[in-house]
Design an enzyme around this catalytic site. Structure first.
Site, PDB file in Angstrom:
ATOM      1  N   LYS A  48      -6.394   6.257  -7.651  1.00 32.85           N
ATOM      2  CA  LYS A  48      -5.176   6.231  -8.480  1.00 32.85           C
ATOM      3  C   LYS A  48      -5.050   4.884  -9.195  1.00 32.85           C
ATOM      4  CE  LYS A  48      -2.589   7.475  -4.862  1.00 32.85           C
ATOM      5  NZ  LYS A  48      -2.403   8.438  -3.819  1.00 32.85           N
ATOM      6  N   ASP A  51      -7.072  13.771  -6.652  1.00 37.91           N
ATOM      7  CA  ASP A  51      -6.442  13.156  -5.478  1.00 37.91           C
ATOM      8  C   ASP A  51      -5.115  13.831  -5.167  1.00 37.91           C
ATOM      9  OD1 ASP A  51      -5.716  11.184  -3.421  1.00 37.91           O
ATOM     10  OD2 ASP A  51      -4.164  10.693  -4.876  1.00 37.91           O
ATOM     11  N   ARG A 110      -4.426  17.878   2.330  1.00 33.73           N
ATOM     12  CA  ARG A 110      -4.608  17.069   3.553  1.00 33.73           C
ATOM     13  C   ARG A 110      -3.305  16.983   4.335  1.00 33.73           C
ATOM     14  NH1 ARG A 110      -5.982  11.703   1.295  1.00 33.73           N
ATOM     15  NH2 ARG A 110      -5.994  11.013   3.451  1.00 33.73           N
ATOM     16  N   SER A 153      -8.328   7.865  -1.910  1.00 27.75           N
ATOM     17  CA  SER A 153      -7.072   8.338  -2.467  1.00 27.75           C
ATOM     18  C   SER A 153      -6.303   7.183  -3.134  1.00 27.75           C
ATOM     19  CB  SER A 153      -6.243   8.969  -1.339  1.00 27.75           C
ATOM     20  OG  SER A 153      -4.927   9.181  -1.731  1.00 27.75           O
ATOM     21  N   HIS A 167       0.124  -2.235  -3.428  1.00 25.98           N
ATOM     22  CA  HIS A 167       0.317  -0.902  -2.852  1.00 25.98           C
ATOM     23  C   HIS A 167       0.580  -1.080  -1.364  1.00 25.98           C
ATOM     24  CE1 HIS A 167      -0.287   3.481  -2.639  1.00 25.98           C
ATOM     25  NE2 HIS A 167      -0.751   3.228  -1.431  1.00 25.98           N
TER      26      HIS A 167
HETATM   27  N1  URA Z   1      -1.446   6.890   0.599  1.00 23.48           N
HETATM   28  C1  URA Z   1      -2.203   7.484  -0.359  1.00 23.48           C
HETATM   29  O1  URA Z   1      -1.982   7.305  -1.551  1.00 23.48           O
HETATM   30  N2  URA Z   1      -3.213   8.279   0.041  1.00 23.48           N
HETATM   31  C2  URA Z   1      -3.516   8.500   1.330  1.00 23.48           C
HETATM   32  O2  URA Z   1      -4.458   9.218   1.618  1.00 23.48           O
HETATM   33  C3  URA Z   1      -2.704   7.889   2.329  1.00 23.48           C
HETATM   34  C4  URA Z   1      -1.681   7.079   1.925  1.00 23.48           C
END
Ligand code: URA
Length: 442
Positions: free
Chosen positions: A194, A168, A175, A190, A89
């Site tokens: 996932k 999320d 947010r 967050s 990621h």
């Molecule tokens: N990427 C994400 O998936 N969540 C965040 O809060 C910031 C960047």
């Protein structure tokens, strides 16, 4: 006899965090359960997010928030595979097409790689938008299709389904518009919720640092990386992080189809050096964490031979075919769509390229049509920028610095001025450093 404490109401949770106190696991779970069910409305979730931004969270609270958000939807079981499952990621950058070339390379080295990516927002591009420049390519696979593809191809390039970590997705959307993105515990929960919901057990994070990144300083990036690695461990995942520099765009291309072409060129051993450096550094950590390679140099040798013997390109062709795209694009990138109008940015003086501001280039590319300012906007797959120079290059007055791609000539002029302003040309050659800052494993 001990009595079980009642869980706090939503206003009590918000007030406790506002006052800098530590929330219990039960209170965090109840709050997120209420948010998922709709009994905690958006305004309370937003107030909670702001309290976390201002007061922070302990690691235990962050783990509780991560697990509560993971459990807000389905948790995938990717099934038994003969090889380890590993994902990556990126925290987001400009010209960051690493996922597109890295996924088939790591899969060709023997790992199962179900890469789940996002869309671009603001000046940073998103892998899904880049992949969708391949006509017919489907990023939305259902669980059955994903499992079948992992069995048959060993990798997939997909988006998050709406059933995974829905709390999320909703909280992130709030947010995004309430100035509550910049919080290490919220970002950590967050990202990890996932990945946990997607059934990932080994994860490597590419934490970008610099002008074009979310984390502007190495110290703040280190703090985020530490939080991700530590919380991931406590939540039962094997996580490490590679900090990589994002002051200048990665590679030469910025924009959806343009970046896809560049990522595909790396699969044929022809990618720009800095893209190869970051791809191999993150890939080496993925192979190490998955137990496929013991050392970085062994992993890099393996990845290099997957490129040289054509096996990485073969995995990419199989993935594109399985996901509905035309596999010929892997070898014939001219088949990708291209822009009707082009403009050239030329150098006003002779000298050396000292800086290329990734944030400015990202914004210019967005204005050309490659990015979106609201989540519901669509992107122009053909728009973007191809730099003709990299840091340290010598340029002559009047020589090309970049080519701009757009669907309308009117978009070119403003972007030209911005791209020119993003480049600093000086009298001496700058000291060039590696893009890799450090790897964090604990
Ligand atoms: N990427 C994400 O998936 N969540 C965040 O809060 C910031 C960047």
């Amino acid at each position: 006899m001990m009595t079980k404490r009642r869980t706090l109401s939503a206003p009590e949770v918000i007030a406790k965090k506002r006052d800098g106190q530590v929330l219990s696991e039960a209170d965090i779970h109840a709050f997120i359960e209420g948010f998922t069910a709709g009994t905690v409305p958006d305004y309370q979730a937003t107030a909670f997010a702001m309290a976390v931004v201002l007061r922070g969270m302990t690691f235990d609270e962050t783990v509780a928030l991560t697990l509560a958000m993971r459990d807000s939807g389905r948790v995938l079981r990717l099934g038994r595979h003969a090889a380890p499952i590993v994902d990556k990621h990126s925290t987001g950058g400009v010209g960051d097409k690493v996922t597109i070339c890295l996924t088939p390379i790591v899969a060709a080295c023997g790992a199962i790689v179900p890469t789940m990516s996002g869309r671009g927002l603001g000046h940073t591009g998103g892998t899904l938008d880049k992949l969708e420049s391949i006509s017919g390519f489907r990023v939305a696979l259902d669980e059955r299709e994903l499992k079948k593809q992992l069995r048959q191809v060993g990798s997939a390039l997909i988006g998050q389904t709406e059933h995974l970590a829905p709390a999320d997705r909703r909280l992130y959307a709030l947010r995004d518009v309430t100035a509550t993105v910049e919080s290490i515990p919220l970002i950590t929960a967050s990202i990890l919720s996932k990945k946990l919901a997607a059934g990932i057990d080994n994860l490597v994070l590419d934490v970008k640092v610099g002008r074009g990144a979310f984390m502007k300083s190495t110290d703040s990036a280190r703090e985020l990386a530490r939080s991700l690695v530590h919380t991931g461990r406590l939540a039962g995942m094997n996580v490490s992080a590679v900090l990589t520099e994002m002051d200048a765009p990665l590679g030469m291309a910025v924009g959806n189809a343009l970046e896809t072409v560049e990522a595909l060129s790396l699969l044929h051993g022809q990618g720009p050096e800095d893209l190869e450096e970051v791809t191999f550094a993150v890939g080496a950590e993925m192979l190490r964490i998955a137990g496929i390679a013991k050392t970085k140099s062994q992993a890099i040798r393996r990845m290099r031979s997957a490129v040289e013997d054509g096996s990485a390109a073969a995995v990419m062709r199989a993935m594109v075919r399985a996901q509905g795209g035309d596999p010929r694009v892997v070898d014939e990138p001219d088949r990708l769509p291209s822009a009707k109008h082009r403009g050239t940015v030329t150098s006003p003086r002779t000298g050396f390229v000292r800086e290329i501001d990734a944030l400015e280039v990202g914004i210019a590319s967005m204005k050309l049509g490659a990015g979106r300012t609201r989540a519901e906007d669509s992107v122009d797959p053909t728009a973007g920028i191809v730099l003709s120079v990299k840091r340290g290059d010598r340029v002559d007055a009047g020589s090309s610095l970049a080519t701009l791609h757009a669907s309308k000539p009117s978009l070119l002029q403003e972007a030209k001025t911005q791209v020119l302003a993003s480049l600093r040309i000086g009298g001496s050659k700058p000291k060039l450093e590696s893009r890799i800052i450090e790897t964090m494993r604990r």
